[in-house]
Write a protein that holds these residues in place. Structure first.
Motif, mmCIF file in Angstrom:
data_model
loop_
_atom_site.group_PDB
_atom_site.id
_atom_site.type_symbol
_atom_site.label_atom_id
_atom_site.label_comp_id
_atom_site.label_asym_id
_atom_site.label_seq_id
_atom_site.Cartn_x
_atom_site.Cartn_y
_atom_site.Cartn_z
ATOM 1 N N ALA A 183 -2.149 -8.614 -1.858
ATOM 2 C CA ALA A 183 -2.811 -7.666 -0.958
ATOM 3 C C ALA A 183 -2.975 -6.297 -1.616
ATOM 4 N N GLY A 184 -1.933 -5.851 -2.307
ATOM 5 C CA GLY A 184 -2.016 -4.551 -2.969
ATOM 6 C C GLY A 184 -3.062 -4.524 -4.059
ATOM 7 N N GLY A 185 -3.152 -5.615 -4.816
ATOM 8 C CA GLY A 185 -4.147 -5.687 -5.879
ATOM 9 C C GLY A 185 -5.563 -5.671 -5.338
ATOM 10 N N GLU A 186 -5.792 -6.400 -4.255
ATOM 11 C CA GLU A 186 -7.141 -6.432 -3.692
ATOM 12 C C GLU A 186 -7.497 -5.104 -3.025
ATOM 13 N N PHE A 187 -6.505 -4.441 -2.452
ATOM 14 C CA PHE A 187 -6.762 -3.117 -1.890
ATOM 15 C C PHE A 187 -7.195 -2.152 -2.995
ATOM 16 N N MET B 91 0.821 -1.206 0.000
ATOM 17 C CA MET B 91 0.000 0.000 0.000
ATOM 18 C C MET B 91 0.859 1.263 0.000
ATOM 19 N N ILE B 92 1.935 1.250 0.777
ATOM 20 C CA ILE B 92 2.724 2.467 0.917
ATOM 21 C C ILE B 92 3.404 2.851 -0.397
ATOM 22 N N ARG B 93 3.612 1.879 -1.282
ATOM 23 C CA ARG B 93 4.230 2.202 -2.566
ATOM 24 C C ARG B 93 3.239 2.812 -3.555
ATOM 25 N N LEU B 94 1.985 2.964 -3.142
ATOM 26 C CA LEU B 94 1.003 3.688 -3.945
ATOM 27 C C LEU B 94 1.051 5.186 -3.669
ATOM 28 N N THR B 95 1.896 5.592 -2.729
ATOM 29 C CA THR B 95 2.034 7.008 -2.395
ATOM 30 C C THR B 95 3.133 7.640 -3.242
ATOM 31 N N ASN B 96 3.078 8.946 -3.360
ATOM 32 C CA ASN B 96 4.122 9.645 -4.118
ATOM 33 C C ASN B 96 5.484 9.507 -3.443
ATOM 34 N N LYS B 97 5.487 9.587 -2.135
ATOM 35 C CA LYS B 97 6.738 9.582 -1.386
ATOM 36 C C LYS B 97 7.491 8.265 -1.514
ATOM 37 N N LYS C 23 -8.292 -1.812 17.105
ATOM 38 C CA LYS C 23 -6.876 -1.441 17.159
ATOM 39 C C LYS C 23 -6.234 -1.666 15.794
ATOM 40 N N LEU C 24 -5.392 -0.738 15.394
ATOM 41 C CA LEU C 24 -4.809 -0.786 14.061
ATOM 42 C C LEU C 24 -3.641 -1.758 13.965
ATOM 43 N N SER C 25 -3.523 -2.368 12.816
ATOM 44 C CA SER C 25 -2.314 -3.093 12.432
ATOM 45 C C SER C 25 -1.411 -2.108 11.694
ATOM 46 N N SER C 26 -0.276 -2.579 11.220
ATOM 47 C CA SER C 26 0.585 -1.696 10.434
ATOM 48 C C SER C 26 -0.105 -1.276 9.140
ATOM 49 N N ALA C 27 -0.884 -2.187 8.556
ATOM 50 C CA ALA C 27 -1.638 -1.832 7.350
ATOM 51 C C ALA C 27 -2.615 -0.703 7.650
ATOM 52 N N GLY C 28 -3.301 -0.813 8.784
ATOM 53 C CA GLY C 28 -4.233 0.239 9.171
ATOM 54 C C GLY C 28 -3.546 1.557 9.441
ATOM 55 N N LEU C 29 -2.352 1.503 10.016
ATOM 56 C CA LEU C 29 -1.596 2.731 10.268
ATOM 57 C C LEU C 29 -1.215 3.416 8.957
ATOM 58 N N VAL C 30 -0.745 2.628 8.009
ATOM 59 C CA VAL C 30 -0.381 3.202 6.712
ATOM 60 C C VAL C 30 -1.618 3.795 6.043
#
Length: 209
Positions: A160-164, A1-7, A60-67
Motif C-alpha cells: 500500500a505504501g509503495g502504491e501510494f 503512509m504515516i511513516r512517510l512523515t517526519n514525526k 466518509k473517511l477511513s483511517s487511511a483517509g484521516l492520515v
C-alpha cells in the motif's frame, strides 16, 4: 503512509486492540474508537463518525483517509522538495485524494461506486484493497500464528505504501507538468481564435482533469 512523515518516520508498528496498550502509543490507527488528531488518534469505526476530506468530496473517511487529510500535504511537499504552502502541493493533495485515497475510503466504509440497485456486470478483485486483503494468511494455512499475521501485515504496508508513493510521484512528475502545458495553452487560446473555443496544444501531453 504515516511513516512517510517526519514525526513518525522511525515509528515501530504495534498491532493490538488492547486499550491499555493503545493508550500508551504515540499514534493509533484504525482501532481504538477515537478520532482526535491532537492526540494522533485516527479511527473511523466509532458510532457517529462522519468525517470527510472536504474540498468538495463527501466520501466518509477511513483511517487511511484521516492520515492523508492531516499529513498528506507534508508528504507531498517532501516529494516535491518545496514548502507546504506552495500551490503545487495543494493541487497534488486534491489530485492524489481523488485518484487514489478516496477509493480506499469508500471501499473500507462499504460505499458503492454507483447509485444503483442493479448487480454489477463483473467482479473486480484486483484493486488495492482486494490485493491487500489477499495477503492475509489463508484460513487453511496451518500457521495461524501472530508472527505469520505480522509478516503479512508488513507485506501489506509495503504494498500500500509503495502504491501510494507511486501515485504521488506520478502526479508530481507527469500529471503536474502536463497540467502546466494545458493551462498555458488555455491562457493563449484567444490568440488562436477570438472565440476562445479552440485550444492548440503545442506538444503532446496527457490531458485529464
Amino acid at each position: 503512509m504515516i511513516r512517510l512523515t517526519n514525526k513518525f518516520s522511525n515509528a515501530e508498528i504495534v498491532r493490538t486492540r488492547d486499550l491499555q496498550v493503545l493508550e500508551g502509543l504515540d499514534a493509533v490507527l484504525d482501532v481504538g474508537g477515537v478520532y482526535d488528531p491532537s492526540r494522533d488518534r485516527y479511527d473511523h469505526h466509532q458510532k457517529g463518525f462522519e468525517e470527510v476530506f472536504g474540498h468538495g468530496f463527501s466520501t466518509k473517511l477511513s483511517s487511511a483517509g484521516l492520515v492523508y487529510k492531516h499529513f498528506g500535504k507534508e508528504i507531498i511537499a517532501k516529494e516535491l522538495r518545496v514548502d507546504e504552502n506552495h500551490p503545487d502541493v495543494h493541487r497534488l493533495y486534491l489530485a492524489v485524494y481523488k485518484s487514489f485515497v478516496e477509493a480506499i475510503d469508500a471501499i473500507d466504509n462499504g460505499i458503492s461506486q454507483y447509485d444503483t440497485d442493479q448487480p454489477p456486470r463483473y467482479v473486480n478483485h484486483t484493486h488495492l484493497s482486494a490485493r491487500v486483503a489477499k495477503l492475509n494468511p489463508d484460513w487453511i494455512d496451518p500457521d495461524q500464528s501472530a508472527e505469520n499475521e505480522n509478516e503479512a501485515f508488513q507485506r501489506a504496508m509495503s504494498l500500500a505504501g509503495g502504491e501510494f508513493l507511486d501515485s504521488v510521484r506520478y502526479h508530481a512528475m507527469s500529471w503536474l507538468p502536463a497540467r502546466s502545458i494545458v493551462m498555458e495553452c488555455l491562457e493563449a487560446r484567444h490568440g488562436i481564435d477570438s472565440s476562445g473555443e479552440i485550444v492548440l496544444l503545442k506538444q503532446f501531453c496527457p490531458v485529464s482533469n
